[in-house]
Design an enzyme around this catalytic site. Structure first.
Site, PDB file in Angstrom:
ATOM      1  CG  HIS A 138     -10.538   8.063 -69.654  1.00 37.81           C
ATOM      2  ND1 HIS A 138      -9.544   8.207 -68.722  1.00 37.81           N
ATOM      3  CD2 HIS A 138     -11.418   9.071 -69.408  1.00 37.81           C
ATOM      4  CE1 HIS A 138      -9.808   9.251 -67.949  1.00 37.81           C
ATOM      5  NE2 HIS A 138     -10.946   9.782 -68.345  1.00 37.81           N
TER       6      HIS A 138
HETATM    7  C1  LIG Z   1     -16.891  10.890 -64.709  1.00 36.79           C
HETATM    8  C2  LIG Z   1     -15.969  11.280 -65.832  1.00 36.79           C
HETATM    9  C3  LIG Z   1     -14.723  11.834 -65.564  1.00 36.79           C
HETATM   10  C4  LIG Z   1     -13.874  12.169 -66.608  1.00 36.79           C
HETATM   11  N1  LIG Z   1     -12.692  12.762 -66.309  1.00 36.79           N
HETATM   12  C5  LIG Z   1     -11.839  13.076 -67.296  1.00 36.79           C
HETATM   13  C6  LIG Z   1     -10.598  13.714 -66.998  1.00 36.79           C
HETATM   14  O1  LIG Z   1     -10.288  14.044 -65.854  1.00 36.79           O
HETATM   15  N2  LIG Z   1      -9.767  13.978 -68.023  1.00 36.79           N
HETATM   16  C7  LIG Z   1     -10.066  13.646 -69.297  1.00 36.79           C
HETATM   17  O2  LIG Z   1      -9.224  13.874 -70.168  1.00 36.79           O
HETATM   18  N3  LIG Z   1     -11.251  13.095 -69.609  1.00 36.79           N
HETATM   19  C8  LIG Z   1     -12.140  12.801 -68.642  1.00 36.79           C
HETATM   20  N4  LIG Z   1     -13.345  12.248 -68.953  1.00 36.79           N
HETATM   21  C9  LIG Z   1     -13.659  11.984 -70.375  1.00 36.79           C
HETATM   22  C10 LIG Z   1     -14.269  13.193 -71.058  1.00 36.79           C
HETATM   23  O3  LIG Z   1     -15.476  13.534 -70.452  1.00 36.79           O
HETATM   24  C11 LIG Z   1     -14.481  12.867 -72.538  1.00 36.79           C
HETATM   25  O4  LIG Z   1     -13.233  12.522 -73.118  1.00 36.79           O
HETATM   26  C12 LIG Z   1     -15.035  14.049 -73.311  1.00 36.79           C
HETATM   27  O5  LIG Z   1     -16.234  14.499 -72.736  1.00 36.79           O
HETATM   28  C13 LIG Z   1     -15.266  13.625 -74.754  1.00 36.79           C
HETATM   29  O6  LIG Z   1     -15.805  14.700 -75.484  1.00 36.79           O
HETATM   30  P1  LIG Z   1     -16.663  14.406 -76.783  1.00 36.79           P
HETATM   31  O7  LIG Z   1     -17.127  15.714 -77.289  1.00 36.79           O
HETATM   32  O8  LIG Z   1     -15.909  13.511 -77.686  1.00 36.79           O
HETATM   33  O9  LIG Z   1     -17.900  13.513 -76.267  1.00 36.79           O
HETATM   34  P2  LIG Z   1     -19.085  13.913 -75.254  1.00 36.79           P
HETATM   35  O10 LIG Z   1     -18.631  14.857 -74.229  1.00 36.79           O
HETATM   36  O11 LIG Z   1     -19.686  12.641 -74.794  1.00 36.79           O
HETATM   37  O12 LIG Z   1     -20.122  14.657 -76.210  1.00 36.79           O
HETATM   38  C14 LIG Z   1     -20.806  13.941 -77.205  1.00 36.79           C
HETATM   39  C15 LIG Z   1     -22.195  14.525 -77.319  1.00 36.79           C
HETATM   40  O13 LIG Z   1     -22.852  13.892 -78.404  1.00 36.79           O
HETATM   41  C16 LIG Z   1     -24.212  13.684 -78.063  1.00 36.79           C
HETATM   42  N5  LIG Z   1     -24.723  12.581 -78.900  1.00 36.79           N
HETATM   43  C17 LIG Z   1     -24.399  11.274 -78.822  1.00 36.79           C
HETATM   44  N6  LIG Z   1     -25.075  10.570 -79.745  1.00 36.79           N
HETATM   45  C18 LIG Z   1     -25.844  11.467 -80.417  1.00 36.79           C
HETATM   46  C19 LIG Z   1     -26.768  11.345 -81.493  1.00 36.79           C
HETATM   47  N7  LIG Z   1     -27.037  10.155 -82.064  1.00 36.79           N
HETATM   48  N8  LIG Z   1     -27.405  12.455 -81.931  1.00 36.79           N
HETATM   49  C20 LIG Z   1     -27.146  13.671 -81.371  1.00 36.79           C
HETATM   50  N9  LIG Z   1     -26.260  13.833 -80.349  1.00 36.79           N
HETATM   51  C21 LIG Z   1     -25.616  12.742 -79.889  1.00 36.79           C
HETATM   52  C22 LIG Z   1     -24.147  13.338 -76.583  1.00 36.79           C
HETATM   53  O14 LIG Z   1     -25.400  13.551 -75.964  1.00 36.79           O
HETATM   54  C23 LIG Z   1     -23.049  14.267 -76.084  1.00 36.79           C
HETATM   55  O15 LIG Z   1     -23.558  15.485 -75.618  1.00 36.79           O
HETATM   56  C24 LIG Z   1     -14.242  11.922 -67.950  1.00 36.79           C
HETATM   57  C25 LIG Z   1     -15.502  11.375 -68.223  1.00 36.79           C
HETATM   58  C26 LIG Z   1     -16.368  11.077 -67.181  1.00 36.79           C
HETATM   59  C27 LIG Z   1     -17.710  10.522 -67.506  1.00 36.79           C
END
Ligand SMILES: Cc1cc2nc3c(=O)[nH]c(=O)nc-3n(C[C@H](O)[C@H](O)[C@H](O)COP(=O)(O)OP(=O)(O)OC[C@H]3O[C@@H](n4cnc5c(N)ncnc54)[C@H](O)[C@@H]3O)c2cc1C
Ligand code: SF4
Length: 587
Positions: free
Chosen positions: A514
């Protein structure tokens, strides 16, 4: 570099945030291109039940995570140190591929409390400005609970979030979280059934006068079809949940809840294994014109677009802005600049309880099943005279304990040999733990910047993290973990280990993924990077979405709020921006 035909919208990253916005804007009839750094991931093929239950592959070898040879961060605790690169992931686990970290997340889905969105104002009103420790740089979000609530609802409906509401339209409901903001409706699915550990914890907490509630969870408790027509199946507590993809279509993620519908839309195209290198702007710097990216063959492409959405997770959101020269880089010496400021983390604390004659069957579990209390979270208790602000969500969530990583050993167990083996055998079934996932408040010297020494394979600077726990947070950790220990003692364990967060942040042991801040939202362009619609100040056709927008981190998991912010940005684009492109401050 080859140039592609112009599209209406380009979305960088297809995790939760990117998939939500791409789908909303495709529904608006716009041509949407999503560009994702990692591979295409699909439940049937990638998370098959025959192969997914593999702790070595998914936990130890981090199959679903970004490879550090592709991109990593450098880290240091303070600006006087030279940062070094993280060559294996430890402290946090960034995702890669469609679904992002949402594939391997745990699924705990809290909403932030109403006070959080005006934290600085709230604490000032309640305790006076002088009570806020000088080291802290707290900030209001520039939005409100009332503006966020409908979008939390949208996210929960898409995810099928299970839980029991404690406050529906102002009416408090026993058994739910008494501290949550007034919700417009209940959770889409009822709470999951509780295993033995959370049940014991809830009983002990209740006996001490606290009000335990089921942890809200985006692991569905019954068959559920979301508003996009995508159906999920009930969670079976298989125990291979956090760090794994779900074989059972029970854990909500972009690939289980959005992409099956989005991929059917003719006006949406996804490019995978394609890394965006830069957001392009015109000669004024006030208009985004598209992105450049590199595909898996090493070919570089320009994708022109009218609207650019950056949804690449906290670190890459900030790095892309710094590499693209958008916004002014934050300087902790002058306190000027906004890109990179207010980086924060989460303060992880834990109490482990060793029992005789109890059997928790720890191999059964799910990332987000459990019971929690919120009496010591955020500002739910009186902080007068305590010398700190913030708090934590106290809860028991048995995630499913696999054999390589889970080794509950009481204090003074030898580190190897027959006694070590005996202790492991004796304690494996009869140990449980109570966690306290607590707030992380920002300081002036916690920030993100480009590293001057280390580069990625494309020759571009890595992101540098400068972070240490604020003294405020370490005091809070001691206090809240003490409260956890009181509950634990009342459960009469044979022995216990009490572990509040202490000392400096280390990038080595896993603590939490987080990570927040660095491109924060607010109402003042001199102290924030995006307005309340996640629209970049001065570049109105660019939106940067994700936890990078949080000005600080409360004692809750972030993704409910990441999802709500993505829906909020999409709503603003659909209902205001497209009608009158330009800055939407007062919309
Ligand atoms: C082990 C673990 C447990 C978790 N448990 C919880 C939980 O219980 N509750 C909770 O609220 N949150 C939890 N989280 C956090 C949650 O996973 C994230 O808050 C959420 O996935 C964020 O979503 P997002 O779309 O912002 O980013 P992401 O899910 O990281 O998606 C971003 C995407 O952008 C892509 N990307 C990055 N850079 C580039 C680039 N330059 N060009 C093209 N693509 C790119 C990445 O490959 C990725 O697929 C957890 C995370 C982990 C790792
Ligand atoms: S515990 Fe439930 S949600 Fe998690 S992977 Fe297993 S079936 Fe899926």
């Amino acid at each position: 570099m080859k140039k592609l035909p112009k599209t209406d919208v380009v979305v960088i990253g297809l995790g939760w945030a990117g998939a939500i916005i791409a789908n909303e804007l495709a529904d608006e009839g716009l041509e949407v291109v999503g560009i994702e750094r990692g591979p295409w991931r699909d439940t049937a093929r990638d998370f098959n039940i025959g192969t997914v239950t593999d702790e070595l592959r998914y936990v130890m070898r981090e199959e679903l995570m970004l490879r550090t040879r592709q991109n990593t961060c450098t880290m240091r605790n303070n600006p006087s140190q030279t940062a070094l690169p993280m060559r294996t992931w430890g402290s946090f686990h960034p995702g890669n591929g469609t679904g992002g970290a949402g594939n391997h997340w745990a699924g705990i889905t809290f909403r932030f409390q109403p006070e959080e969105f005006r934290l600085k104002s709230h604490l000032t009103e309640r305790y006076g400005a002088s009570a806020i420790p000088d080291e802290l740089v707290l900030q209001d979000w520039g939005t409100s609970w009332e503006e966020m609530e409908p979008h939390y609802m949208q996210f929960e409906r898409v995810a099928g979030t299970s839980g029991y509401a404690g406050n529906i339209q102002g009416e408090k409901r026993p058994g739910g979280n008494p501290f949550e903001g007034a919700r417009s409706g209940d959770y889409p699915t009822p709470p999951l059934r509780q295993p033995y550990g959370p049940t014991l914890f809830a009983e002990a907490a209740r006996n001490m006068g606290y009000q335990p509630f089921p942890v809200p969870s985006s692991l569905v408790s019954e068959a559920y079809t979301n508003p996009y027509g995508v159906t999920m199946g009930p969670c079976t507590f298989c125990g291979f949940c956090t760090n794994y993809g779900c074989a059972n279509y029970s854990k909500a993620s972009a690939i289980t809840t959005i992409l099956p519908a989005l991929m059917r839309k003719e006006n949406f195209t996804a490019y995978t294994n394609s890394e965006v290198l830069e957001v392009l702007t015109d000669s004024t710097g006030r208009q985004a014109t598209g992105v450049t990216y590199i595909d898996s063959s090493g070919d570089k492409w320009e994708q022109p677009a009218d609207l650019v959405i950056v949804a690449a997770f906290t670190f890459e959101n900030v790095r892309l802005m710094l590499l693209s020269g958008i916004g002014k880089a934050y300087d902790p010496v002058t306190n000027q600049g906004t890109t990179g400021r207010n980086y924060a983390y989460q303060t992880a604390n834990n109490v482990t309880l060793f029992f005789d004659n109890k059997n928790f069957n720890p191999f059964i579990g799910a990332g987000a099943v459990g019971m929690g209390i919120d009496e010591f979270n955020n500002d739910n208790f009186d902080h007068s005279g305590l010398g700190f602000f913030g708090g934590g969500s106290i809860r028991v969530t048995p995630i499913g304990s696999a054999p390589i990583g889970y080794r509950p050993l009481p204090p003074n167990t030898p580190k190897w040999g027959a006694k070590w083996k005996r202790a492991l055998k004796d304690n494996y079934l009869s140990t449980m733990s109570i966690g306290c996932e607590a707030s992380s408040y920002t300081t002036r010297t916690n920030y993100l910047s480009l590293d001057p020494n280390y580069k990625d394979p494309h020759g571009r600077p890595l992101l540098r993290i400068t972070f240490d726990f604020a003294a405020n947070d370490l005091k809070m950790a001691q206090y809240c973990t003490g409260k956890v220990a009181d509950i634990a003692k009342s459960m009469n364990p044979r022995e216990m280990i009490v572990k509040p967060m202490t000392g400096h942040w280390s990038s080595v042991p896993y603590q939490s993924s987080h990570v927040v801040g660095g491109f924060i939202m607010g109402s003042d362009p001199s102290t924030s990077s995006v307005n309340k619609h996640l629209q970049v100040w001065d570049v109105p056709n660019l939106f940067v979405v994700g936890a990078s927008a949080f000005p600080q981190n409360p004692g809750y998991n972030p993704t409910g709020t990441v999802g709500a912010l993505a829906f909020k940005a999409a709503h603003a684009i659909r209902h205001f921006y497209l009608k009158r492109p330009g800055e939407m401050i007062s919309a």
